[in-house]
Design an enzyme around this catalytic site. Structure first.
Site, short mmCIF file in Angstrom:
data_model
loop_
_atom_site.label_atom_id
_atom_site.label_comp_id
_atom_site.label_asym_id
_atom_site.label_seq_id
_atom_site.Cartn_x
_atom_site.Cartn_y
_atom_site.Cartn_z
N ASP A 168 -0.10 -32.79 -34.97
CA ASP A 168 -1.56 -32.77 -35.06
C ASP A 168 -2.00 -32.23 -36.42
O ASP A 168 -1.46 -31.23 -36.91
CB ASP A 168 -2.06 -31.84 -33.95
CG ASP A 168 -3.54 -31.93 -33.70
OD1 ASP A 168 -4.02 -33.01 -33.34
OD2 ASP A 168 -4.23 -30.89 -33.85
N GLU A 218 19.45 -31.26 -36.98
CA GLU A 218 20.52 -30.51 -36.32
C GLU A 218 20.83 -31.10 -34.94
O GLU A 218 21.84 -30.76 -34.33
CB GLU A 218 20.08 -29.05 -36.09
CG GLU A 218 19.94 -28.21 -37.34
CD GLU A 218 19.21 -26.90 -37.02
OE1 GLU A 218 19.10 -26.53 -35.83
OE2 GLU A 218 18.74 -26.27 -37.97
C1 GLC Z 1 -6.49 -33.91 -33.86
C2 GLC Z 1 -6.55 -34.38 -32.43
C3 GLC Z 1 -7.92 -34.13 -31.91
C4 GLC Z 1 -8.18 -32.64 -31.95
C5 GLC Z 1 -7.99 -32.11 -33.36
C6 GLC Z 1 -7.91 -30.62 -33.38
O1 GLC Z 1 -7.28 -34.67 -34.71
O2 GLC Z 1 -6.17 -35.72 -32.36
O3 GLC Z 1 -8.09 -34.60 -30.60
O4 GLC Z 1 -9.49 -32.37 -31.53
O5 GLC Z 1 -6.79 -32.56 -33.93
O6 GLC Z 1 -6.70 -30.20 -32.81
#
Ligand code: GLC
Length: 591
Positions: free
Chosen positions: A236, A300
């Site tokens: 993310d 790993e």
């Molecule tokens: C990313 C995710 C989204 C979330 C954001 C903060 O963009 O896809 O859904 O709100 O990160 O974590």
């Protein structure tokens, strides 16, 4: 190396497309790792299948639906977060990275899901949220309880405020979800104290990735899930973890909110000389060192485990830096997702994608929908400038026409699934689901909605629980009929069981496309553009098929050949008669 080649060569003289021959299978090229060609299906757990009846989908619900996913023909599942979380951003606010939230089940439920998925030949990718934790995480709670300058505070980005008494935020940065990116905390004696940074909601404090301690924790988290057998991580905000030294002020340009699923201004801008200029919180060079380190951790482990970047970075040549040979394996191609449905733009982005990713030895990826953007069955028919990250609500301009949106979505998907590389699908797109535009205001849950006082609708409209059975409570999503977001009354025709084995249904289009994609080895093929078509038409050869997509308003002439796949349910006979209607894609046998 990805076996990808961008070719614009002309059809050799004398080449013809013979009708009536039987399809010929092109075997996948030997030695390619699975992720170079995989179709990866995104599960948004709270909206997929609810086994417990509380109206929120869960891990046992997913396990029960694995046969349907095998039947669809996908190779891997990516699960959005199911970790312990107060759910202020639907789980992207993690309070314990190594446990399952009771809403979704238990670690045992996860193990069962993974085992059963693996038994069926499906890989499992889990979400990793390293830019920020939940403010409920014990690390942040310890930071709040500790003094300024403590090691606990150094795990996050705490700073003194500006102004005479520190009453102003440390800089002018804004949260992606709206409002300031800083929140002030109170000292132990109740007096106002420091501020902490949160690029997203105030319940999502950013980690300080300059701190080696943070690096250590995330190595452990990676190992925790790798030891459990996961096949990879979708990372993310993989362009946000490092902030520029000194946290300088930054004012995004006026139009910066037009892109980026999580809200506005997620991408670097292009400077006067074509150079990418990043805001001080996105795409800083330091992120690459982190991914090189993680790559070492994954290496790993036995088997091909992968890192996939959610990095809203443009241009594609810059995004390619995330997937250099010693960094991540794949990055989402949001440039593709954001490309308008026109022939010239589609050809350009395909060329750019193949060239940019192949330049670093990575597969190109393709994606049209996810849990952050307006579903493409609606997005492709919006008639006004409609920033994707803002969502569409009942008061938005340029409301999409549903039939046109579905027609274009089917055509766009048929084009995407014929391209070489790896493709991502978002749950429900195989049913042709539209964005739910008219959600009642009081049901909305996206922090964007709250942080902009309803000015931006946010992403709830693409997150409504999906329909499985036309005649069951909650369309088979939940045995109790509960659903955390209300499902529209007119969704019965979209239900899986209403489409299964129904000629011309969207589900059958996806099943057929995935089957043919595998059979003809399209994912490991090449794009060879075909000349002689109007600008509105995207036409290429890949493996044993000819793909023709008509994005224009007029029907176009196409070669008379056996139709392997047609996105337009009414058009199968028309296509073999030599014409292709607007907003349609066909796959023809090239023999
Ligand atoms: C990313 C995710 C989204 C979330 C954001 C903060 O963009 O896809 O859904 O709100 O990160 O974590």
């Amino acid at each position: 190396m990805a076996a990808q080649k961008v070719s614009t060569s002309e059809v050799p003289a004398g080449t013809s497309i013979h009708p009536h021959s039987s399809p010929r299978a092109t075997p996948e090229r030997a030695g390619l790792e699975w992720w170079r060609t995989a179709v990866i299906y995104q599960i948004y757990p709270r909206s997929f299948a609810d086994a417990t009846g509380d109206g929120i989908g869960d891990l046992r619900g997913i396990t029960a639906r694995l046969p349907e996913l095998v039947d669809l023909g996908v190779d891997a599942l990516w699960l959005s977060p199911f970790y312990t979380s107060p759910q202020r951003d639907a789980g992207y606010d993690v309070a314990d990275y190594c446990d399952v939230d009771p809403l979704f089940g238990t670690l045992e439920d996860f193990d069962t899901l993974e085992r059963e998925a693996h038994d069926r030949g499906l890989r499992i990718i889990v979400d990793l949220v390293p830019n920020h934790s939940s403010s409920d995480h014990v690390w942040f709670q310890q930071a709040l309880a500790s003094a300024e300058g403590s090691v606990e505070r150094a795990r996050y980005v705490f700073r003194h405020g500006m102004g005479e008494t520190g009453e102003l935020p440390p800089n002018n940065w804004e949260s992606v979800f709206g409002g300031p990116a800083w929140t002030r905390v109170a000292n132990a004696d109740g007096t106002p104290g420091q501020w902490y940074l949160h690029l997203f909601d105030s319940t999502q404090p950013d980690f300080d990735w300059q701190n080696p301690w943070v690096h250590e924790q995330f190595r452990d988290i990676l190992r925790f899930w790798l030891d459990r057998g996961v096949d990879g991580f979708r990372v993310d905000v993989a362009h946000g973890m490092i902030k520029a030294d000194g946290l300088p002020d930054y004012t995004p340009p006026a139009d910066a909110g037009s892109m980026g699923g999580s809200g506005g201004g997620l991408e670097p801008e292009i400077g006067a000389h074509g150079e990418a200029m990043s805001p001080p919180y996105w795409a800083q060079d330091g992120v690459h060192e982190i991914f090189r380190d993680w790559r070492g951790v994954l290496d790993e482990y036995e088997g091909d485990r992968i890192l996939v970047a959610e990095a809203w970075v443009e241009p594609l040549s810059r995004l390619a830096e995330w997937v250099r040979p010693d960094e991540m394996h794949q990055a989402f191609n949001f440039s593709y997702l954001e490309t308008p449905w026109t022939g010239a733009a589609m050809r350009r982005v395909v060329d750019d994608s193949l060239a940019s990713f192949a330049g670093v030895g990575a597969p190109s990826t393709w994606v049209l929908s996810n849990h952050d953007v307006v579903r493409h069955a609606s997005r492709l028919a919006v008639t006004a400038e409609n920033p994707q990250g803002h969502g569409i609500g009942p008061r938005s301009p340029g409301q999409p026409v549903r039939e046109l949106g579905l027609l274009r979505a089917r055509a766009a998907t048929a084009l995407m699934l014929a391209l070489p590389g790896s493709a991502y699908l978002y749950q429900g797109e195989e049913l042709g689901l539209p964005e739910v535009i008219d959600l009642p205001d009081d049901s909305r849950q996206d922090p964007t909605w709250f942080r902009t006082s309803g000015e931006r609708y946010g992403r709830d409209g693409c997150r409504v629980p999906i329909p499985w059975e036309a005649d069951s409570p909650a369309y088979g999503f939940s045995p109790s009929g509960e659903s955390w977001l209300p499902q529209p009354d007119d969704w019965a025709p979209y239900a899986r069981d209403a489409q299964l084995d129904v000629d011309g249904s969207t589900l059958e289009l996806y099943r057929a496309a995935l089957g043919l994609r595998a059979k003809f080895g399209l994912a490991s093929g090449d794009v060879e553009w075909l000349p002689g078509f109007a600008d509105d038409v995207v036409a290429f050869r890949n493996g044993g098929i000819i793909v023709i997509a008509n994005t224009g308003a007029e029907q176009v002439a196409i070669p008379d050949a056996e139709v392997l796949l047609s996105s337009n349910p009414l058009q199968r006979t028309v296509a073999s008669a030599g014409t292709l209607p607007s907003d349609s894609t066909v796959w023809l046998l090239d023999d």
